[in-house]
Design a protein around this motif. Structure first.
Motif, PDB file in Angstrom:
ATOM      1  N   CYS A  21       0.855  -1.018   0.018  1.00  0.00           N
ATOM      2  CA  CYS A  21      -0.118  -0.018  -0.149  1.00  0.00           C
ATOM      3  C   CYS A  21       0.795   1.480   0.016  1.00  0.00           C
ATOM      4  O   CYS A  21       0.642   2.301  -0.727  1.00  0.00           O
ATOM      5  N   ASP A  22       2.096   1.300   1.062  1.00  0.00           N
ATOM      6  CA  ASP A  22       2.831   2.640   0.957  1.00  0.00           C
ATOM      7  C   ASP A  22       3.507   2.632  -0.364  1.00  0.00           C
ATOM      8  O   ASP A  22       3.488   3.871  -0.819  1.00  0.00           O
ATOM      9  N   GLN A  26       3.135   5.954  -2.559  1.00  0.00           N
ATOM     10  CA  GLN A  26       4.248   7.006  -2.247  1.00  0.00           C
ATOM     11  C   GLN A  26       5.079   7.147  -3.807  1.00  0.00           C
ATOM     12  O   GLN A  26       5.278   8.047  -4.291  1.00  0.00           O
ATOM     13  N   ILE A  27       5.064   6.138  -4.358  1.00  0.00           N
ATOM     14  CA  ILE A  27       5.885   5.791  -5.583  1.00  0.00           C
ATOM     15  C   ILE A  27       4.920   5.827  -7.028  1.00  0.00           C
ATOM     16  O   ILE A  27       5.353   6.630  -7.761  1.00  0.00           O
ATOM     17  N   ALA A  32      -0.133   9.280 -11.412  1.00  0.00           N
ATOM     18  CA  ALA A  32      -1.606   9.315 -11.918  1.00  0.00           C
ATOM     19  C   ALA A  32      -2.206  10.384 -11.347  1.00  0.00           C
ATOM     20  O   ALA A  32      -3.095  11.136 -12.097  1.00  0.00           O
ATOM     21  N   SER A  33      -1.818  10.987 -10.152  1.00  0.00           N
ATOM     22  CA  SER A  33      -2.876  12.031  -9.594  1.00  0.00           C
ATOM     23  C   SER A  33      -2.471  13.292 -10.402  1.00  0.00           C
ATOM     24  O   SER A  33      -3.415  14.217 -10.284  1.00  0.00           O
ATOM     25  N   GLY A 151      12.794  -1.582  -4.906  1.00  0.00           N
ATOM     26  CA  GLY A 151      13.796  -1.138  -4.128  1.00  0.00           C
ATOM     27  C   GLY A 151      13.284  -0.648  -2.690  1.00  0.00           C
ATOM     28  O   GLY A 151      13.686  -0.736  -1.525  1.00  0.00           O
ATOM     29  N   PHE A 152      12.013  -0.084  -2.767  1.00  0.00           N
ATOM     30  CA  PHE A 152      11.197   0.696  -1.740  1.00  0.00           C
ATOM     31  C   PHE A 152      10.810  -0.564  -0.760  1.00  0.00           C
ATOM     32  O   PHE A 152      11.143  -0.573   0.537  1.00  0.00           O
ATOM     33  N   LEU A 153      10.630  -1.740  -1.514  1.00  0.00           N
ATOM     34  CA  LEU A 153       9.897  -2.607  -0.643  1.00  0.00           C
ATOM     35  C   LEU A 153      11.064  -3.629   0.084  1.00  0.00           C
ATOM     36  O   LEU A 153      10.893  -3.770   1.453  1.00  0.00           O
ATOM     37  N   ALA A 154      12.094  -3.579  -0.564  1.00  0.00           N
ATOM     38  CA  ALA A 154      13.333  -4.290  -0.012  1.00  0.00           C
ATOM     39  C   ALA A 154      13.899  -3.475   1.205  1.00  0.00           C
ATOM     40  O   ALA A 154      14.051  -4.259   2.279  1.00  0.00           O
TER      41      ALA A 154
END
Ligand SMILES: [Zn+2]
Length: 237
Positions: A21-22, A26-27, A32-33, A151-154
């Protein structure tokens, strides 16, 4: 082995789902926004169902990551049947390496591609994984978004002490795939116009008998095991 113990499973896999979710918020969401004024809400669901849905009245995108999906992608036997495994292998995302880390990073990209597809007005009933969808997904990976999510998840998993392996999974031989399927499993098969969604009525030696809703009642198909997939977007609202 944590399969079969709901308490232990969710205590390990729910925080990983929250990281998905994060990462999405965040990434990916900033991509899209800028294109619309919609909002995004990501959540971790109880079951396997993993999907994007859009509520036009509130302008709200919702992405659900099922805690059982997170669990299923930790091991080769349970990961093999998921669409994300096939996409990484066939489309050479992450160099074609199927690992729990890559599977989860790709799942974020897959669901986010449905969000962009919806924004483009190219999501059609019965044909959600169409050419436009794969164009978006290929672009996300080509732009390095898959690597950024990976990279973020790791990093976040390591920081929080959550196990998330980057080691390649040894996928089972597809011809011994019979054991993956159970009566009642929700599945899909076929591409484009011949895409069908249904549930398994019977597991045969080399095929499954699948019941698909039709205009009147249901149609039954005998589908070779190698063509059956679990549907990530089980709810295609
Ligand atoms: Zn999908």
């Amino acid at each position: 082995m944590v399969t079969g113990c709901p308490m232990l499973s969710s205590s390990l896999h729910r925080p990983l789902g929250e990281l998905l979710c994060d990462a999405t918020e965040q990434i990916l969401w900033p991509l899209a926004s800028g294109r619309s004024r919609g909002k995004l809400h990501c959540r971790v669901g109880h079951g396997q169902a993993t999907y994007h849905r859009y509520d036009p009245r509130q302008g709200l995108h919702q992405i659900t990551y099922g805690v059982r999906m997170v669990e299923a992608k930790q091991q080769a036997e349970s990961a093999a049947a998921w669409l994300s495994t096939r996409e990484i292998t066939r489309r050479r995302y992450f160099g074609g390496t199927v690992s729990p880390l890559n599977l989860l990073a790709h799942t974020c990209c897959h669901e986010f591609a449905h969000l962009l597809q919806q924004q483009d007005g190219k999501r059609y009933h019965g044909s959600v994984h169409n050419g436009h969808f794969y164009q978006i997904l290929d672009n996300l990976h080509a732009q390095g978004q898959g690597n950024r999510v990976q990279g973020f998840l790791a990093e976040q998993a390591q920081r929080r002490g959550l196990p998330l392996s980057d080691q390649p999974l040894r996928l089972p031989d597809p011809t011994s795939a019979r054991a993956q399927w159970r009566v009642g499993d929700k599945v899909f098969f076929g591409e484009g116009q011949s895409h069908r969604v249904g549930h398994i009525l019977r597991v045969n030696r080399k095929t499954c008998t699948v019941a698909c809703p039709a205009l009147r009642g249901e149609l039954r198909y005998r589908v070779p095991l190698s063509l059956l997939r679990r549907e990530e977007a089980a709810l295609t609202a």
